[in-house]
Design a protein around this motif. Structure first.
Motif, short mmCIF file in Angstrom:
data_model
loop_
_atom_site.label_atom_id
_atom_site.label_comp_id
_atom_site.label_asym_id
_atom_site.label_seq_id
_atom_site.Cartn_x
_atom_site.Cartn_y
_atom_site.Cartn_z
N UNK A 1 30.05 37.03 41.38
CA UNK A 1 31.19 37.74 41.93
C UNK A 1 32.21 36.74 42.44
N UNK A 2 33.43 37.20 42.63
CA UNK A 2 34.49 36.29 43.04
C UNK A 2 35.61 37.03 43.76
N UNK A 3 36.42 36.25 44.43
CA UNK A 3 37.67 36.74 45.01
C UNK A 3 38.83 36.00 44.35
N UNK A 4 39.83 36.77 43.97
CA UNK A 4 41.08 36.23 43.50
C UNK A 4 42.18 36.74 44.42
N UNK B 1 45.19 33.92 41.31
CA UNK B 1 44.47 32.65 41.37
C UNK B 1 43.09 32.84 41.99
N UNK B 2 42.13 32.03 41.57
CA UNK B 2 40.79 32.12 42.14
C UNK B 2 40.76 31.57 43.55
N UNK B 3 40.05 32.23 44.42
CA UNK B 3 39.90 31.79 45.81
C UNK B 3 38.47 31.31 46.05
N UNK C 1 31.92 28.45 44.75
CA UNK C 1 33.17 27.75 44.47
C UNK C 1 34.18 28.17 45.53
N UNK C 2 34.94 27.20 46.03
CA UNK C 2 36.06 27.47 46.93
C UNK C 2 37.26 26.68 46.44
N UNK C 3 38.40 27.33 46.38
CA UNK C 3 39.61 26.62 46.01
C UNK C 3 39.92 25.55 47.05
N UNK D 1 35.83 30.62 37.15
CA UNK D 1 37.07 30.75 37.90
C UNK D 1 38.21 31.36 37.09
N UNK D 2 37.90 31.79 35.88
CA UNK D 2 38.93 32.42 35.05
C UNK D 2 38.89 33.92 35.22
#
Length: 124
Positions: free
Chosen positions: A34-37, A46-48, A59-61, A106-107
């Motif tokens: 899962x991810x936050x954008x 953008x990926x956060x 992953x963290x920006x 991250x895409x």
């Protein structure tokens, strides 16, 4: 169709904190990455942050490292983004995303499921 349900956005002064949560509408979507954008008013999405199915990879920006933390609560099937030391440039609509595999990416195009977005506004 599984939906992602987000909560926790709002208005906060610079230096403040917010906690975003995201969970699937049912448990058929679990053990997935899962991810936050985020997308500002005049910017691209953008990926956060992102997290693998079991939390062992994150992953963290660069722009949020040291201020944001991503985690998951598997008992509640929920992903959490803790945002501290917020800055005006963090102002954006934040979107939760999930993909039906276990490893992170991250895409945005690699994510099949999306939330409706929650607005985060940081005042200066």
């Amino acid at each position: 169709q599984v939906r992602l349900i987000e909560s926790g956005g709002g208005l906060v002064p610079a230096g403040g904190s917010l906690r975003l949560s995201c969970r699937p509408s049912d448990r058929s979507l679990n053990r997935v990455a899962m991810a936050w954008f985020r997308q500002a008013a005049e910017g691209e999405r953008e990926p956060v942050a992102a997290i693998s199915w079991n939390g062992d990879r994150t992953y963290l920006a660069e722009s949020v490292k040291g201020r944001f933390t991503i985690s998951r609560d598997d008992a509640k099937n929920t992903m959490i983004l803790q945002m501290d030391s917020l800055k005006p440039e963090d102002t954006a609509v934040y979107y939760c995303a999930a993909r039906s595999v276990s490893w992170i990416n991250t895409q945005a195009s690699e994510y099949e499921y999306w939330g409706q977005g929650t607005l985060v506004t940081v005042s200066s």
